[in-house]
Design a protein around this motif. Structure first.
Motif, PDB file in Angstrom:
ATOM      1  N   SER B  38       8.414   2.972  -1.962  1.00  0.00           N
ATOM      2  CA  SER B  38       8.518   1.763  -1.139  1.00  0.00           C
ATOM      3  C   SER B  38       7.286   1.587  -0.257  1.00  0.00           C
ATOM      4  CB  SER B  38       9.785   1.828  -0.280  1.00  0.00           C
ATOM      5  OG  SER B  38       9.609   2.716   0.795  1.00  0.00           O
ATOM      6  N   PHE B  39       6.536   2.674  -0.033  1.00  0.00           N
ATOM      7  CA  PHE B  39       5.292   2.576   0.754  1.00  0.00           C
ATOM      8  C   PHE B  39       4.065   2.487  -0.142  1.00  0.00           C
ATOM      9  CE2 PHE B  39       8.026   4.442   4.102  1.00  0.00           C
ATOM     10  CZ  PHE B  39       7.808   3.475   5.069  1.00  0.00           C
ATOM     11  N   THR B  40       4.271   2.088  -1.398  1.00  0.00           N
ATOM     12  CA  THR B  40       3.160   1.942  -2.328  1.00  0.00           C
ATOM     13  C   THR B  40       2.922   0.463  -2.592  1.00  0.00           C
ATOM     14  OG1 THR B  40       3.909   3.973  -3.385  1.00  0.00           O
ATOM     15  CG2 THR B  40       2.330   2.656  -4.595  1.00  0.00           C
ATOM     16  N   GLU B  41       1.655   0.022  -2.503  1.00  0.00           N
ATOM     17  CA  GLU B  41       1.362  -1.375  -2.826  1.00  0.00           C
ATOM     18  C   GLU B  41       0.634  -1.433  -4.159  1.00  0.00           C
ATOM     19  OE1 GLU B  41      -1.483  -2.693   0.123  1.00  0.00           O
ATOM     20  OE2 GLU B  41       0.008  -2.404   1.707  1.00  0.00           O
ATOM     21  N   LYS B  42       0.891  -2.513  -4.865  1.00  0.00           N
ATOM     22  CA  LYS B  42       0.197  -2.712  -6.130  1.00  0.00           C
ATOM     23  C   LYS B  42      -1.027  -3.569  -5.827  1.00  0.00           C
ATOM     24  CE  LYS B  42       1.445  -3.727 -10.873  1.00  0.00           C
ATOM     25  NZ  LYS B  42       2.533  -4.092 -11.770  1.00  0.00           N
ATOM     26  N   THR B  43      -2.210  -3.075  -6.167  1.00  0.00           N
ATOM     27  CA  THR B  43      -3.415  -3.852  -5.862  1.00  0.00           C
ATOM     28  C   THR B  43      -4.003  -4.479  -7.110  1.00  0.00           C
ATOM     29  OG1 THR B  43      -4.637  -1.792  -5.994  1.00  0.00           O
ATOM     30  CG2 THR B  43      -4.079  -2.580  -3.792  1.00  0.00           C
ATOM     31  N   GLY B  44      -3.609  -4.004  -8.263  1.00  0.00           N
ATOM     32  CA  GLY B  44      -4.123  -4.576  -9.498  1.00  0.00           C
ATOM     33  C   GLY B  44      -3.338  -3.984 -10.645  1.00  0.00           C
ATOM     34  N   VAL B  45      -3.836  -4.181 -11.882  1.00  0.00           N
ATOM     35  CA  VAL B  45      -3.143  -3.616 -13.029  1.00  0.00           C
ATOM     36  C   VAL B  45      -3.249  -2.092 -12.975  1.00  0.00           C
ATOM     37  CG1 VAL B  45      -3.017  -3.565 -15.539  1.00  0.00           C
ATOM     38  CG2 VAL B  45      -3.644  -5.676 -14.370  1.00  0.00           C
ATOM     39  N   ARG B  46      -2.127  -1.416 -12.867  1.00  0.00           N
ATOM     40  CA  ARG B  46      -2.074   0.038 -12.757  1.00  0.00           C
ATOM     41  C   ARG B  46      -2.894   0.577 -11.585  1.00  0.00           C
ATOM     42  NH1 ARG B  46       0.115   2.655 -17.143  1.00  0.00           N
ATOM     43  NH2 ARG B  46       0.667   1.295 -18.863  1.00  0.00           N
ATOM     44  N   GLN B  47      -3.091  -0.245 -10.563  1.00  0.00           N
ATOM     45  CA  GLN B  47      -3.813   0.186  -9.368  1.00  0.00           C
ATOM     46  C   GLN B  47      -2.862   0.188  -8.187  1.00  0.00           C
ATOM     47  OE1 GLN B  47      -7.416   0.731  -8.916  1.00  0.00           O
ATOM     48  NE2 GLN B  47      -7.208   1.047 -11.123  1.00  0.00           N
ATOM     49  N   TYR B  48      -2.655   1.347  -7.573  1.00  0.00           N
ATOM     50  CA  TYR B  48      -1.721   1.441  -6.454  1.00  0.00           C
ATOM     51  C   TYR B  48      -2.405   2.093  -5.267  1.00  0.00           C
ATOM     52  CZ  TYR B  48       1.651   0.547 -10.125  1.00  0.00           C
ATOM     53  OH  TYR B  48       2.330  -0.012 -11.170  1.00  0.00           O
ATOM     54  N   GLN B  49      -1.960   1.767  -4.070  1.00  0.00           N
ATOM     55  CA  GLN B  49      -2.420   2.474  -2.879  1.00  0.00           C
ATOM     56  C   GLN B  49      -1.295   2.485  -1.861  1.00  0.00           C
ATOM     57  OE1 GLN B  49      -5.624  -0.201  -1.649  1.00  0.00           O
ATOM     58  NE2 GLN B  49      -4.335  -0.780   0.090  1.00  0.00           N
ATOM     59  N   PRO B  50      -1.302   3.491  -0.967  1.00  0.00           N
ATOM     60  CA  PRO B  50      -0.239   3.525   0.037  1.00  0.00           C
ATOM     61  C   PRO B  50      -0.375   2.365   1.007  1.00  0.00           C
ATOM     62  CG  PRO B  50      -1.765   5.373   0.319  1.00  0.00           C
ATOM     63  CD  PRO B  50      -2.205   4.635  -0.880  1.00  0.00           C
ATOM     64  N   GLY B  51       0.734   1.795   1.453  1.00  0.00           N
ATOM     65  CA  GLY B  51       0.653   0.682   2.387  1.00  0.00           C
ATOM     66  C   GLY B  51       2.023   0.126   2.707  1.00  0.00           C
ATOM     67  N   LEU B  52       2.001  -0.835   3.613  1.00  0.00           N
ATOM     68  CA  LEU B  52       3.270  -1.380   4.107  1.00  0.00           C
ATOM     69  C   LEU B  52       3.593  -2.746   3.508  1.00  0.00           C
ATOM     70  CD1 LEU B  52       2.741  -0.454   7.845  1.00  0.00           C
ATOM     71  CD2 LEU B  52       4.430   0.566   6.323  1.00  0.00           C
ATOM     72  N   ALA B  53       2.874  -3.141   2.451  1.00  0.00           N
ATOM     73  CA  ALA B  53       2.981  -4.514   1.937  1.00  0.00           C
ATOM     74  C   ALA B  53       4.421  -4.901   1.615  1.00  0.00           C
ATOM     75  CB  ALA B  53       2.101  -4.677   0.711  1.00  0.00           C
ATOM     76  N   ILE B 249      15.195  -5.266 -12.058  1.00  0.00           N
ATOM     77  CA  ILE B 249      15.465  -5.560 -13.461  1.00  0.00           C
ATOM     78  C   ILE B 249      14.784  -6.839 -13.931  1.00  0.00           C
ATOM     79  CG2 ILE B 249      17.290  -5.802 -15.189  1.00  0.00           C
ATOM     80  CD1 ILE B 249      17.349  -3.084 -13.806  1.00  0.00           C
ATOM     81  N   THR B 250      14.825  -7.900 -13.119  1.00  0.00           N
ATOM     82  CA  THR B 250      14.271  -9.173 -13.578  1.00  0.00           C
ATOM     83  C   THR B 250      12.766  -9.240 -13.359  1.00  0.00           C
ATOM     84  OG1 THR B 250      16.330 -10.058 -12.698  1.00  0.00           O
ATOM     85  CG2 THR B 250      14.785 -11.632 -13.606  1.00  0.00           C
ATOM     86  N   ARG B 251      12.314  -8.898 -12.132  1.00  0.00           N
ATOM     87  CA  ARG B 251      10.883  -9.043 -11.827  1.00  0.00           C
ATOM     88  C   ARG B 251      10.082  -7.792 -12.162  1.00  0.00           C
ATOM     89  NH1 ARG B 251      10.605 -12.306  -6.610  1.00  0.00           N
ATOM     90  NH2 ARG B 251      11.827 -14.147  -7.181  1.00  0.00           N
ATOM     91  N   PHE B 252      10.790  -6.684 -12.343  1.00  0.00           N
ATOM     92  CA  PHE B 252      10.142  -5.405 -12.604  1.00  0.00           C
ATOM     93  C   PHE B 252       9.172  -5.017 -11.498  1.00  0.00           C
ATOM     94  CE2 PHE B 252       8.564  -2.063 -15.436  1.00  0.00           C
ATOM     95  CZ  PHE B 252       9.766  -1.664 -15.931  1.00  0.00           C
ATOM     96  N   ASN B 253       9.476  -5.444 -10.259  1.00  0.00           N
ATOM     97  CA  ASN B 253       8.655  -5.058  -9.103  1.00  0.00           C
ATOM     98  C   ASN B 253       9.382  -3.929  -8.369  1.00  0.00           C
ATOM     99  OD1 ASN B 253       7.137  -4.857  -6.828  1.00  0.00           O
ATOM    100  ND2 ASN B 253       7.142  -7.037  -6.340  1.00  0.00           N
ATOM    101  N   TRP B 254       9.216  -2.709  -8.887  1.00  0.00           N
ATOM    102  CA  TRP B 254       9.989  -1.578  -8.378  1.00  0.00           C
ATOM    103  C   TRP B 254       9.606  -1.219  -6.949  1.00  0.00           C
ATOM    104  CZ3 TRP B 254      11.292   2.722 -12.460  1.00  0.00           C
ATOM    105  CH2 TRP B 254      11.997   2.124 -13.513  1.00  0.00           C
ATOM    106  N   GLU B 255       8.318  -1.421  -6.601  1.00  0.00           N
ATOM    107  CA  GLU B 255       7.884  -1.062  -5.242  1.00  0.00           C
ATOM    108  C   GLU B 255       8.653  -1.902  -4.234  1.00  0.00           C
ATOM    109  OE1 GLU B 255       5.686  -2.049  -7.690  1.00  0.00           O
ATOM    110  OE2 GLU B 255       5.200   0.008  -8.293  1.00  0.00           O
ATOM    111  N   GLN B 256       8.734  -3.214  -4.514  1.00  0.00           N
ATOM    112  CA  GLN B 256       9.469  -4.108  -3.615  1.00  0.00           C
ATOM    113  C   GLN B 256      10.961  -3.754  -3.606  1.00  0.00           C
ATOM    114  OE1 GLN B 256       7.833  -6.731  -1.781  1.00  0.00           O
ATOM    115  NE2 GLN B 256       9.755  -6.334  -0.745  1.00  0.00           N
ATOM    116  N   GLY B 257      11.505  -3.502  -4.795  1.00  0.00           N
ATOM    117  CA  GLY B 257      12.923  -3.145  -4.901  1.00  0.00           C
ATOM    118  C   GLY B 257      13.250  -1.874  -4.137  1.00  0.00           C
TER     119      GLY B 257
END
Lengths: 285, 288
Positions: B38-53, B249-257
């Motif tokens: 939940s503290f991981t942000e997606k910055t690009g395709v397969r690019q992640y960084q820690p953050g509060l986004a 399940i629908t958006r496949f945005n697991w970080e947000q979920g």
């Protein structure tokens, strides 16, 4: 208000009427589900068209009865398979937990006991997604770094079993521990004095005593597994258990075949509940 | 048992293993992992960084925190309604019914809950839908002129939630009221108390532990419910578990979920903790 203290009669009548209305409220949804399983209509709705058994044994579209509905039968099979695995695992782990918590002192025992209770107060959907997140991370790691494909860690039945087990095990532990707490240790000592090894004493004295609680815990586990929806929904793959299959059908619009399935489910769970009560009664002796 | 210390230590280790595997791999580590995600942000395709986004999204987008607040408030309302409806029933079973009829009524309370929640909710759908029984009864009584749709609104969700949670309120209430000695109530009458003052000053204070543990469980179950809001509330049910499901399940945005999941977990745990603190109970005694 107490039975022997005079109260105004109309207040008493009003109260009795309220209690009657309450039980009507409890019974109504279950009664209508059962009744409409026999309605001779293509929708579980009014008007009442007369009695039929089509929704159980019908075999021509649109009236495919439960016993001829391949998808429903397959889902029941899937649920049965999952529930047997969950119950088996839960009873096994619960029995070792019962011995651990009732008979051993070890560091952090009370902390572990509280952690053991937590799955009961975590919403089921959260248990589901957390297990989904963790298992996917392991699966991705195995695939990316080691080149292994571990399908069991992708959404599917093994994960459904683990997800349900994660909180049903707590329930089973509570049931079996309660029984072990009441066990008279001098019976085991008698067995040891008579030359039994510690394992033989447990195998022939303690375990038979625990058996009613183990069976009851197993039956409750099967029931909880069959009925679980939230945790299962997040972990399910292509083979859906019964509740998920019924949910998908309900969203599409229902036919009385769902009433027929529900009626069978109710009959089966009443039977299980009755068995649990009987075993618990046996355990009290 | 008279086993040597070495054997005893091995047995302890063998008994600890399944517990640690279960709690470690299925409860503790998955939740920590979800927290990390939940503290991981997606910055690009397969690019992640820690953050509060993900948490920022929750507080910046009114739609999300509105759903969150709405879920919490409706769960509180469902808890209150369950308490108000269930209390007289629990009192009746604990204090007025006797012997066989008491055991029978108690069992009757349990029966609906041996049935899957899906089946119970389905029953309410049949009752409340446009072609349903309630609509039919209202027409037969001449109260409405045509079919009325009673499904897919907040009241329908509330009916379903209260129904689904009733057992978890009534059972702890009965347990609490059962332990209240009749002589306290009699003494209240002897001292000139009215029905109301006895209820307020003797019965309710005595039942408080039951009220608290029942309310905790009902609130938690309502908050985490998915089936009832979706089936009885329809597309606009706006329940927070639905938002979690959509992200996963629908958006496949697991970080947000995962962030949404953590928020729901924090709220639920906070309420459980608060309830236990206020009533001076512990988790081991309430559920254990």
């Amino acid at each position: 208000m107490l039975p022997h203290i005079p109260t105004s009669p109309w207040l008493r009548t009003l109260y009795a009427a309220y209690i009657g209305a309450f039980f009507l409220y409890l019974a109504l949804p279950l009664a209508v589900v059962s009744a409409f399983a026999f309605n001779d209509s293509n929708f579980p709705a009014l008007p009442w068209q007369g009695f039929t058994l089509d929704w159980f044994i019908g075999n021509a579209a649109p009236r495919i009865g439960v016993f001829n509905d391949g998808a429903i039968l397959k889902a029941i099979g899937t649920s049965a398979l999952v529930s047997v695995w969950v119950a088996g695992l839960a009873v096994l782990v619960a029995t070792t937990n019962a011995f651990l918590f009732e008979r051993y002192a070890f560091p952090l025992k009370s902390v572990l006991y509280v952690v053991m209770l937590l799955p009961l107060v975590v919403p089921g959907i959260i248990l589901g997604i957390s297990i989904l997140v963790f298992s996917s991370r392991i699966a991705n790691f195995a695939q990316g770094e080691l080149g292994l494909r571990i399908n069991a860690l992708r959404p599917g039945l093994p994960l459904v079993v683990l997800g349900q087990f994660s909180f049903i095990a707590t329930m089973a532990t509570l049931v079996i521990s309660a029984r072990l707490r009441k066990f008279d240790r001098s019976l085991e000592e008698a067995a040891l004095n008579l030359g039994a090894t510690p394992w033989q004493a447990i195998r022939h004295v303690t375990l038979p005593y625990l058996m009613p609680a183990m069976v009851a815990a197993g039956l409750v586990s099967i029931l909880m597994s069959f009925e679980n929806f939230n945790t299962t929904l997040m972990l399910v793959g292509s083979d859906a258990p019964l509740t998920v299959t019924m949910f998908d059908r309900l969203k599409q619009g229902s036919t009385p075949v769902l009433n027929a399935v529900s009626l069978l489910l109710m009959a089966a769970s009443s039977l299980l509940a009755l068995l649990v009560i009987l075993f618990q009664r046996g355990a009290r002796r | 048992m008279t086993a040597s210390p070495a054997i005893r230590r091995i047995t302890l280790a063998l008994l600890l293993a399944p517990l640690m595997l279960w709690l470690g791999l299925l409860v503790v580590i998955p939740h920590i992992d979800m927290l990390l995600l939940s503290f991981t942000e997606k910055t690009g395709v397969r690019q992640y960084q820690p953050g509060l986004a993900n948490y920022r999204t929750f507080f910046v987008e009114p739609v999300y925190w509105t759903i969150f607040l709405r879920t919490a408030l409706m769960s509180i309302l469902a808890t209150l309604l369950t308490l108000v409806i269930g209390f007289p029933v629990a009192y009746f079973i604990a204090k007025l019914a006797r012997g066989r009829s008491k055991a029978f009524l108690f069992l009757l309370c349990l029966v609906p809950f041996w049935v899957s929640e899906l089946v119970r909710t389905f029953g309410w759908m049949i009752l409340l839908r446009e072609t349903g029984l309630v609509s039919g009864a209202l027409q037969a009584l001449g109260l409405v002129s045509g079919p009325v749709e009673l499904l897919y609104n907040d009241a329908a969700i509330m009916v379903g939630l209260v129904y689904t949670s009733m057992l978890f309120m009534v059972v702890p209430l009965i347990t609490a009221l059962d332990s209240l000695d009749d002589s306290f109530i009699e003494a209240g009458y002897d001292l000139g108390g009215s029905g109301w003052s006895i209820l307020r000053e003797i019965v309710i204070p005595h039942a408080m532990p039951g009220i608290v543990s029942g309310s905790i469980v009902v609130f938690m179950l309502s908050l985490g419910n998915y089936l009832t809001p979706v089936l009885l509330g329809g597309k606009d049910s706006l329940w927070f578990t639905g938002a979690i499901y959509t992200q996963f399940i629908t958006r496949f945005n697991w970080e947000q979920g995962a962030a949404f999941g953590m928020l729901l977990l924090v709220l639920s745990s906070l309420i459980v903790w608060l309830g236990l603190k206020l009533s001076g109970q512990t988790l081991s005694r309430t559920v254990g």
